[in-house]
Design a protein around this motif. Structure first.
Motif, mmCIF file in Angstrom:
data_model
loop_
_atom_site.group_PDB
_atom_site.id
_atom_site.type_symbol
_atom_site.label_atom_id
_atom_site.label_comp_id
_atom_site.label_asym_id
_atom_site.label_seq_id
_atom_site.Cartn_x
_atom_site.Cartn_y
_atom_site.Cartn_z
ATOM 1 N N ASP A 13 0.802 -1.224 0.000
ATOM 2 C CA ASP A 13 0.000 0.000 0.000
ATOM 3 C C ASP A 13 0.835 1.276 0.000
ATOM 4 O O ASP A 13 0.286 2.367 -0.130
ATOM 5 C CB ASP A 13 -0.936 0.030 1.221
ATOM 6 C CG ASP A 13 -2.002 -1.040 1.142
ATOM 7 O OD1 ASP A 13 -2.269 -1.534 0.030
ATOM 8 O OD2 ASP A 13 -2.550 -1.390 2.199
ATOM 9 N N GLN A 14 2.133 1.167 0.179
ATOM 10 C CA GLN A 14 3.001 2.339 0.226
ATOM 11 C C GLN A 14 4.051 2.262 -0.881
ATOM 12 O O GLN A 14 4.568 1.185 -1.166
ATOM 13 C CB GLN A 14 3.721 2.415 1.575
ATOM 14 C CG GLN A 14 2.798 2.544 2.766
ATOM 15 C CD GLN A 14 2.044 3.861 2.745
ATOM 16 O OE1 GLN A 14 2.606 4.906 2.438
ATOM 17 N NE2 GLN A 14 0.752 3.806 3.054
ATOM 18 N N PRO A 15 4.407 3.406 -1.467
ATOM 19 C CA PRO A 15 5.527 3.396 -2.407
ATOM 20 C C PRO A 15 6.820 3.121 -1.640
ATOM 21 O O PRO A 15 6.871 3.289 -0.416
ATOM 22 C CB PRO A 15 5.518 4.813 -2.989
ATOM 23 C CG PRO A 15 4.835 5.647 -1.966
ATOM 24 C CD PRO A 15 3.854 4.743 -1.275
ATOM 25 N N ILE A 16 7.840 2.707 -2.351
ATOM 26 C CA ILE A 16 9.127 2.426 -1.709
ATOM 27 C C ILE A 16 10.237 2.717 -2.709
ATOM 28 O O ILE A 16 10.040 2.620 -3.928
ATOM 29 C CB ILE A 16 9.191 0.969 -1.188
ATOM 30 C CG1 ILE A 16 10.353 0.792 -0.229
ATOM 31 C CG2 ILE A 16 9.233 -0.022 -2.330
ATOM 32 C CD1 ILE A 16 10.245 -0.439 0.637
ATOM 33 N N THR A 17 11.385 3.114 -2.195
ATOM 34 C CA THR A 17 12.575 3.291 -3.027
ATOM 35 C C THR A 17 13.564 2.209 -2.640
ATOM 36 O O THR A 17 13.866 2.025 -1.455
ATOM 37 C CB THR A 17 13.191 4.690 -2.834
ATOM 38 O OG1 THR A 17 12.262 5.662 -3.302
ATOM 39 C CG2 THR A 17 14.493 4.834 -3.608
ATOM 40 N N VAL A 116 9.391 2.591 -6.631
ATOM 41 C CA VAL A 116 8.318 1.655 -6.940
ATOM 42 C C VAL A 116 7.011 2.182 -6.332
ATOM 43 O O VAL A 116 6.906 2.313 -5.112
ATOM 44 C CB VAL A 116 8.630 0.248 -6.392
ATOM 45 C CG1 VAL A 116 7.591 -0.749 -6.876
ATOM 46 C CG2 VAL A 116 10.037 -0.190 -6.790
ATOM 47 N N PRO A 117 6.038 2.492 -7.171
ATOM 48 C CA PRO A 117 4.762 3.001 -6.655
ATOM 49 C C PRO A 117 4.012 1.948 -5.833
ATOM 50 O O PRO A 117 4.246 0.749 -5.973
ATOM 51 C CB PRO A 117 3.964 3.336 -7.924
ATOM 52 C CG PRO A 117 4.948 3.363 -9.042
ATOM 53 C CD PRO A 117 6.072 2.454 -8.633
ATOM 54 N N ALA A 118 3.115 2.429 -5.003
ATOM 55 C CA ALA A 118 2.260 1.525 -4.229
ATOM 56 C C ALA A 118 1.529 0.575 -5.176
ATOM 57 O O ALA A 118 1.189 0.946 -6.303
ATOM 58 C CB ALA A 118 1.252 2.333 -3.420
ATOM 59 N N HIS A 119 1.327 -0.640 -4.741
ATOM 60 C CA HIS A 119 0.612 -1.689 -5.491
ATOM 61 C C HIS A 119 1.326 -2.108 -6.776
ATOM 62 O O HIS A 119 0.733 -2.783 -7.606
ATOM 63 C CB HIS A 119 -0.824 -1.260 -5.819
ATOM 64 C CG HIS A 119 -1.619 -0.875 -4.620
ATOM 65 N ND1 HIS A 119 -2.089 -1.794 -3.712
ATOM 66 C CD2 HIS A 119 -2.005 0.338 -4.160
ATOM 67 C CE1 HIS A 119 -2.738 -1.177 -2.745
ATOM 68 N NE2 HIS A 119 -2.701 0.122 -2.988
ATOM 69 N N GLN A 120 2.596 -1.735 -6.943
ATOM 70 C CA GLN A 120 3.328 -2.081 -8.160
ATOM 71 C C GLN A 120 4.497 -3.015 -7.885
ATOM 72 O O GLN A 120 5.393 -3.154 -8.699
ATOM 73 C CB GLN A 120 3.834 -0.805 -8.849
ATOM 74 C CG GLN A 120 2.732 0.102 -9.325
ATOM 75 C CD GLN A 120 1.856 -0.561 -10.371
ATOM 76 O OE1 GLN A 120 2.353 -1.121 -11.349
ATOM 77 N NE2 GLN A 120 0.556 -0.522 -10.162
#
Length: 138
Positions: A13-17, A116-120
Motif C-alpha cells: 500500500d506504500q511506495p518504496i525506493t 516503486v509506486p504503491a501496489h506495483q
C-alpha cells in the motif's frame, strides 16, 4: 535466525525506493587505497539505523561477493535517499573516494535506485526469516 513458517508478503500500500550499492575491489594488493572506502559504509549504516524514522530509511541487507560487497537498502522515498546523499558522513566518504581512489581504479563503486509506486511490487517469502521488503516494512 528466526524462521517464519509459511508465507509472508509485504504490504504494497506504500511506495518504496530500493537502493542497490556495491563496492568491487579491482586491485587486491592495494589495501592501503581501498580499505578506508570499504570501511566508510559502517558509520553511515550506524547513523541510518539510529535515525531510521527521521531519515526515511527502512532496512539494509549485505551480500558478499568475490572482491566486494553489495547492499540492498529500502527507503521511504527517493527524496529521503537524496537528502541522505547530501549528509556530512556521505559527502565525506564520497570526497575521500574521489580524491584518493577513483583515479587509480583500485576500487569501483556502483549504485542504482528504483522508485516503486504503491501496489506495483510483488514478493512472497516462504519459510524464511524476515528479510527484504517484509523486514523493511516492519
Amino acid at each position: 535466525m528466526n524462521i517464519h513458517k509459511g508465507r509472508m508478503k509485504p504490504n504494497t500500500d506504500q511506495p518504496i525506493t530500493i537502493f542497490v550499492i556495491g563496492i568491487k575491489i579491482t586491485k587486491l594488493w592495494a589495501v592501503h587505497k581501498w580499505f578506508k572506502t570499504f570501511m566508510s559504509m559502517g558509520p553511515m549504516l550506524t547513523e541510518l539505523s539510529q535515525h531510521k524514522q527521521q531519515l526515511g530509511f527502512y532496512h539494509s541487507e549485505f551480500h558478499l561477493t568475490w572482491r566486494g560487497v553489495t547492499l540492498i537498502q529500502y527507503w521511504k522515498s527517493e527524496e529521503a535517499l537524496m537528502n541522505y546523499s547530501r549528509s556530512p558522513k556521505h559527502l565525506q566518504a564520497w570526497k575521500h573516494f574521489n580524491q584518493r581512489v577513483a583515479a587509480d581504479y583500485s576500487i569501483g563503486i556502483f549504485h542504482e535506485a528504483y522508485n516503486v509506486p504503491a501496489h506495483q511490487y510483488h514478493s512472497i517469502f516462504v519459510n524464511m526469516p524476515e528479510i527484504g521488503l517484509v523486514k523493511a516494512q516492519k
